[in-house]
Design an enzyme around this catalytic site. Sequence first.
Site, PDB file in Angstrom:
ATOM      1  N   CYS A  54     -40.063 -60.814  78.977  1.00 18.92           N
ATOM      2  CA  CYS A  54     -39.509 -60.005  77.922  1.00 18.92           C
ATOM      3  C   CYS A  54     -39.593 -58.715  77.950  1.00 18.92           C
ATOM      4  O   CYS A  54     -39.015 -57.987  78.779  1.00 18.92           O
ATOM      5  CB  CYS A  54     -40.616 -60.517  76.737  1.00 18.92           C
ATOM      6  SG  CYS A  54     -39.791 -60.106  75.032  1.00 18.92           S
ATOM      7  N   HIS A 105     -39.519 -66.077  76.642  1.00 22.51           N
ATOM      8  CA  HIS A 105     -41.253 -66.578  76.796  1.00 22.51           C
ATOM      9  C   HIS A 105     -41.146 -67.722  77.321  1.00 22.51           C
ATOM     10  O   HIS A 105     -41.410 -68.937  76.556  1.00 22.51           O
ATOM     11  CB  HIS A 105     -41.696 -66.107  75.283  1.00 22.51           C
ATOM     12  CG  HIS A 105     -41.758 -64.831  74.742  1.00 22.51           C
ATOM     13  ND1 HIS A 105     -42.699 -64.026  74.874  1.00 22.51           N
ATOM     14  CD2 HIS A 105     -40.893 -64.135  74.150  1.00 22.51           C
ATOM     15  CE1 HIS A 105     -42.708 -62.890  74.440  1.00 22.51           C
ATOM     16  NE2 HIS A 105     -41.334 -62.995  73.904  1.00 22.51           N
ATOM     17  N   GLU A 148     -44.098 -68.882  78.307  1.00 22.10           N
ATOM     18  CA  GLU A 148     -45.268 -69.598  77.729  1.00 22.10           C
ATOM     19  C   GLU A 148     -45.062 -70.285  76.315  1.00 22.10           C
ATOM     20  O   GLU A 148     -45.955 -71.071  75.720  1.00 22.10           O
ATOM     21  CB  GLU A 148     -46.369 -68.672  77.665  1.00 22.10           C
ATOM     22  CG  GLU A 148     -46.052 -67.738  76.361  1.00 22.10           C
ATOM     23  CD  GLU A 148     -45.252 -66.459  76.405  1.00 22.10           C
ATOM     24  OE1 GLU A 148     -45.195 -65.554  75.580  1.00 22.10           O
ATOM     25  OE2 GLU A 148     -44.547 -66.489  77.542  1.00 22.10           O
TER      26      GLU A 148
END
Length: 217
Positions: free
Chosen positions: A83, A194, A196
Site C-alpha cells: 500500500c 493489502h 494481509e
Amino acid sequence: MAVLAVIDYGMGNLRSVANALLRVVPAGDRVVVTSSPEAVRAADRVVFPGQGAARDCMREIVGHGLVDAVLEAAANRPFIGICMGMQVLLENSEENGGIPLLGLYPGTVRYFGVSPRDPHGGERLKIPHMGWNELQQSRPHPLWQGIPDRARFYFVHSYYAAPADARLVTGTAGYGIDFCAALGRDNVFAIQCHPEKSDRAGLQLLHNFARWDGEPA
C-alpha cells in the site's frame, strides 16, 4: 533460521500484517515488528507496510531514522512494499501540491480524482477506492506463484503509483482507469492492495515472499 522484519514507523496495520506472516513463514523463521534501523539492516527479508497520507508517512520514516535502512534493504535483500509502502518508493506524490518521496524508482503517485467514472457504464466511482478488485498479472514473478491471474485482492486507496518505466509494472487493476497495482525489479516487489486482508490469494503471496530468494522470474 531467517528473520523477517516488518518496519514499524507508526503507520499501518502492523498487527494484521504480522499475524498473516506468522501463518505462512517456514517453521523456525521469526517475524519481528521493529522501528530500529539496525534491526531492519540485520533482517533477511523486509516488509514495508503503510497506510494513510504520503506527507505523514515520509515525516515518520524520516523521524524514525529509517530512510537509509529502507533504501539499503531494497538494494540487497528480498523486500516487499504494501500500500503506502509501495507508493513512497516513487519520486513524488500529487498529494498537497507535491510531496517528495524516497525516489527509489522514477514516477509519480497520482490522485484518482474527485469523482472518476466507470468507463463502461459511466457511473461515478467513490474515492477512496475501497473493496475487492481483480488484479491482472502483467508478467511472471515468483510472488505470483499459485495465484490465479485476475484473483481478487482488497484495496483501500485514493492515490495510485504511476512509475515512469512501464517495465516495473508486474500487475494492474481497474478503477475508472487501469492503474499499476504491483511493481517489481530485481529483489523488490510492491503491491497496492493489502495481502494481509485478501484471503487465500493474499496469504499465498505472503507465503511466496517468505520463501523468495530475491531473484526475479
